[in-house]
Scaffold this motif. Structure first.
Motif, PDB file in Angstrom:
ATOM      1  N   ALA A 116      33.355  45.882  33.806  1.00 32.00           N
ATOM      2  CA  ALA A 116      33.677  44.452  33.871  1.00 32.00           C
ATOM      3  C   ALA A 116      33.708  44.058  35.343  1.00 32.00           C
ATOM      4  O   ALA A 116      34.559  44.510  36.100  1.00 32.00           O
ATOM      5  CB  ALA A 116      35.023  44.203  33.218  1.00 32.00           C
ATOM      6  N   VAL A 117      32.788  43.214  35.769  1.00 31.94           N
ATOM      7  CA  VAL A 117      32.674  42.907  37.190  1.00 31.94           C
ATOM      8  C   VAL A 117      32.664  41.419  37.516  1.00 31.94           C
ATOM      9  O   VAL A 117      32.427  41.041  38.646  1.00 31.94           O
ATOM     10  CB  VAL A 117      31.400  43.549  37.794  1.00 31.94           C
ATOM     11  CG1 VAL A 117      31.474  45.049  37.759  1.00 31.94           C
ATOM     12  CG2 VAL A 117      30.154  43.067  37.091  1.00 31.94           C
ATOM     13  N   VAL A 118      32.940  40.561  36.607  1.00 32.79           N
ATOM     14  CA  VAL A 118      32.865  39.130  36.903  1.00 32.79           C
ATOM     15  C   VAL A 118      34.213  38.592  37.367  1.00 32.79           C
ATOM     16  O   VAL A 118      35.263  39.085  36.991  1.00 32.79           O
ATOM     17  CB  VAL A 118      32.361  38.349  35.666  1.00 32.79           C
ATOM     18  CG1 VAL A 118      33.467  38.155  34.661  1.00 32.79           C
ATOM     19  CG2 VAL A 118      31.775  37.025  36.066  1.00 32.79           C
ATOM     20  N   GLY A 119      34.192  37.623  38.226  1.00 34.13           N
ATOM     21  CA  GLY A 119      35.400  36.912  38.627  1.00 34.13           C
ATOM     22  C   GLY A 119      36.140  37.500  39.805  1.00 34.13           C
ATOM     23  O   GLY A 119      36.579  36.764  40.665  1.00 34.13           O
ATOM     24  N   GLY A 120      36.295  38.805  39.912  1.00 37.05           N
ATOM     25  CA  GLY A 120      37.037  39.391  41.006  1.00 37.05           C
ATOM     26  C   GLY A 120      36.172  39.819  42.169  1.00 37.05           C
ATOM     27  O   GLY A 120      36.667  40.368  43.144  1.00 37.05           O
ATOM     28  N   ASN A 121      34.881  39.567  42.092  1.00 35.40           N
ATOM     29  CA  ASN A 121      33.975  40.051  43.142  1.00 35.40           C
ATOM     30  C   ASN A 121      34.245  39.409  44.494  1.00 35.40           C
ATOM     31  O   ASN A 121      34.004  40.012  45.525  1.00 35.40           O
ATOM     32  CB  ASN A 121      32.514  39.864  42.729  1.00 35.40           C
ATOM     33  CG  ASN A 121      32.172  38.427  42.454  1.00 35.40           C
ATOM     34  OD1 ASN A 121      33.034  37.593  42.212  1.00 35.40           O
ATOM     35  ND2 ASN A 121      30.899  38.120  42.456  1.00 35.40           N
ATOM     36  N   VAL A 122      34.754  38.187  44.510  1.00 33.49           N
ATOM     37  CA  VAL A 122      35.034  37.550  45.798  1.00 33.49           C
ATOM     38  C   VAL A 122      36.167  38.273  46.520  1.00 33.49           C
ATOM     39  O   VAL A 122      36.153  38.410  47.738  1.00 33.49           O
ATOM     40  CB  VAL A 122      35.350  36.056  45.633  1.00 33.49           C
ATOM     41  CG1 VAL A 122      34.125  35.305  45.194  1.00 33.49           C
ATOM     42  CG2 VAL A 122      36.476  35.823  44.660  1.00 33.49           C
ATOM     43  N   LEU A 123      37.139  38.750  45.789  1.00 31.89           N
ATOM     44  CA  LEU A 123      38.240  39.496  46.395  1.00 31.89           C
ATOM     45  C   LEU A 123      37.744  40.817  46.966  1.00 31.89           C
ATOM     46  O   LEU A 123      38.105  41.215  48.071  1.00 31.89           O
ATOM     47  CB  LEU A 123      39.333  39.755  45.361  1.00 31.89           C
ATOM     48  CG  LEU A 123      39.935  38.509  44.716  1.00 31.89           C
ATOM     49  CD1 LEU A 123      40.850  38.877  43.573  1.00 31.89           C
ATOM     50  CD2 LEU A 123      40.659  37.670  45.732  1.00 31.89           C
ATOM     51  N   THR A 124      36.897  41.485  46.203  1.00 36.05           N
ATOM     52  CA  THR A 124      36.345  42.769  46.658  1.00 36.05           C
ATOM     53  C   THR A 124      35.493  42.574  47.902  1.00 36.05           C
ATOM     54  O   THR A 124      35.599  43.337  48.862  1.00 36.05           O
ATOM     55  CB  THR A 124      35.506  43.410  45.537  1.00 36.05           C
ATOM     56  OG1 THR A 124      36.319  43.536  44.375  1.00 36.05           O
ATOM     57  CG2 THR A 124      34.978  44.767  45.950  1.00 36.05           C
ATOM     58  N   SER A 125      34.660  41.561  47.922  1.00 37.89           N
ATOM     59  CA  SER A 125      33.786  41.353  49.074  1.00 37.89           C
ATOM     60  C   SER A 125      34.580  41.012  50.327  1.00 37.89           C
ATOM     61  O   SER A 125      34.253  41.479  51.424  1.00 37.89           O
ATOM     62  CB  SER A 125      32.749  40.268  48.781  1.00 37.89           C
ATOM     63  OG  SER A 125      33.380  39.020  48.555  1.00 37.89           O
ATOM     64  N   GLN A 126      35.640  40.233  50.200  1.00 44.66           N
ATOM     65  CA  GLN A 126      36.453  39.894  51.363  1.00 44.66           C
ATOM     66  C   GLN A 126      37.166  41.125  51.913  1.00 44.66           C
ATOM     67  O   GLN A 126      37.224  41.342  53.119  1.00 44.66           O
ATOM     68  CB  GLN A 126      37.465  38.811  51.014  1.00 44.66           C
ATOM     69  CG  GLN A 126      38.238  38.304  52.209  1.00 44.66           C
ATOM     70  CD  GLN A 126      37.379  37.529  53.188  1.00 44.66           C
ATOM     71  OE1 GLN A 126      36.488  36.781  52.794  1.00 44.66           O
ATOM     72  NE2 GLN A 126      37.618  37.708  54.472  1.00 44.66           N
TER      73      GLN A 126
ATOM     74  N   ALA B 283      37.044  43.104  64.996  1.00 42.53           N
ATOM     75  CA  ALA B 283      37.814  41.866  64.884  1.00 42.53           C
ATOM     76  C   ALA B 283      39.071  42.144  64.091  1.00 42.53           C
ATOM     77  O   ALA B 283      39.154  43.125  63.356  1.00 42.53           O
ATOM     78  CB  ALA B 283      36.993  40.786  64.179  1.00 42.53           C
ATOM     79  N   ALA B 284      40.024  41.254  64.223  1.00 44.91           N
ATOM     80  CA  ALA B 284      41.230  41.367  63.418  1.00 44.91           C
ATOM     81  C   ALA B 284      40.881  41.048  61.973  1.00 44.91           C
ATOM     82  O   ALA B 284      39.909  40.343  61.696  1.00 44.91           O
ATOM     83  CB  ALA B 284      42.289  40.399  63.926  1.00 44.91           C
ATOM     84  N   ALA B 285      41.656  41.541  61.058  1.00 50.13           N
ATOM     85  CA  ALA B 285      41.396  41.288  59.640  1.00 50.13           C
ATOM     86  C   ALA B 285      41.710  39.838  59.283  1.00 50.13           C
ATOM     87  O   ALA B 285      42.493  39.173  59.942  1.00 50.13           O
ATOM     88  CB  ALA B 285      42.242  42.230  58.786  1.00 50.13           C
ATOM     89  N   SER B 286      41.088  39.389  58.230  1.00 50.94           N
ATOM     90  CA  SER B 286      41.400  38.061  57.717  1.00 50.94           C
ATOM     91  C   SER B 286      42.632  38.167  56.830  1.00 50.94           C
ATOM     92  O   SER B 286      43.325  39.180  56.828  1.00 50.94           O
ATOM     93  CB  SER B 286      40.215  37.531  56.900  1.00 50.94           C
ATOM     94  OG  SER B 286      40.130  38.239  55.681  1.00 50.94           O
ATOM     95  N   GLN B 287      42.857  37.161  56.050  1.00 57.05           N
ATOM     96  CA  GLN B 287      44.000  37.206  55.146  1.00 57.05           C
ATOM     97  C   GLN B 287      43.777  38.225  54.031  1.00 57.05           C
ATOM     98  O   GLN B 287      44.671  38.488  53.251  1.00 57.05           O
ATOM     99  CB  GLN B 287      44.279  35.828  54.567  1.00 57.05           C
ATOM    100  CG  GLN B 287      43.196  35.355  53.611  1.00 57.05           C
ATOM    101  CD  GLN B 287      43.396  33.928  53.161  1.00 57.05           C
ATOM    102  OE1 GLN B 287      43.823  33.090  53.926  1.00 57.05           O
ATOM    103  NE2 GLN B 287      43.094  33.662  51.913  1.00 57.05           N
ATOM    104  N   GLY B 288      42.596  38.794  53.950  1.00 56.61           N
ATOM    105  CA  GLY B 288      42.331  39.865  53.005  1.00 56.61           C
ATOM    106  C   GLY B 288      42.044  39.396  51.600  1.00 56.61           C
ATOM    107  O   GLY B 288      41.932  40.199  50.684  1.00 56.61           O
ATOM    108  N   CYS B 289      41.920  38.127  51.408  1.00 56.38           N
ATOM    109  CA  CYS B 289      41.710  37.621  50.049  1.00 56.38           C
ATOM    110  C   CYS B 289      41.059  36.258  50.116  1.00 56.38           C
ATOM    111  O   CYS B 289      41.409  35.445  50.954  1.00 56.38           O
ATOM    112  CB  CYS B 289      43.052  37.542  49.334  1.00 56.38           C
ATOM    113  SG  CYS B 289      42.928  36.935  47.657  1.00 56.38           S
ATOM    114  N   MET B 290      40.139  36.051  49.238  1.00 56.96           N
ATOM    115  CA  MET B 290      39.589  34.711  49.073  1.00 56.96           C
ATOM    116  C   MET B 290      40.539  33.949  48.165  1.00 56.96           C
ATOM    117  O   MET B 290      41.221  34.541  47.331  1.00 56.96           O
ATOM    118  CB  MET B 290      38.213  34.776  48.419  1.00 56.96           C
ATOM    119  CG  MET B 290      37.196  35.488  49.235  1.00 56.96           C
ATOM    120  SD  MET B 290      36.453  34.335  50.310  1.00 56.96           S
ATOM    121  CE  MET B 290      34.751  34.623  50.136  1.00 56.96           C
TER     122      MET B 290
END
Length: 79
Positions: A27-37, A50-57
């Protein structure tokens, strides 16, 4: 210079069956943006680039039984 070496080739090894190369029955739909970030954060940290972002879309979802909407609102970029 700041970007010294940024165009050197990098080998990325991703094992089959991992979260980054899932099998056809995963099951790979919907959470892919979190994984990519998070993946971008890990790569930037590994290179000390660079410093990390907030770690989450941020995701906005709304709808009713006949309609659904899912939007990615992006995350921060490190300093």
């Amino acid at each position: 210079p700041l970007n010294r070496g940024c165009l050197r080739p990098v080998d990325i090894i991703v094992p089959r069956g991992s979260i980054l190369w899932p099998g056809p029955d995963a099951a790979v739909v919907g959470g892919n943006v979190l994984t990519s970030q998070r993946l971008v954060d890990v790569i930037l940290a590994a290179f000390g680039a660079a410093a990390a972002s907030q770690g989450c879309m941020n995701n906005l979802t709304f709808g009713d039984p006949s309609f659904g909407y899912y939007e990615t609102i992006a995350g921060g970029a490190g300093a």
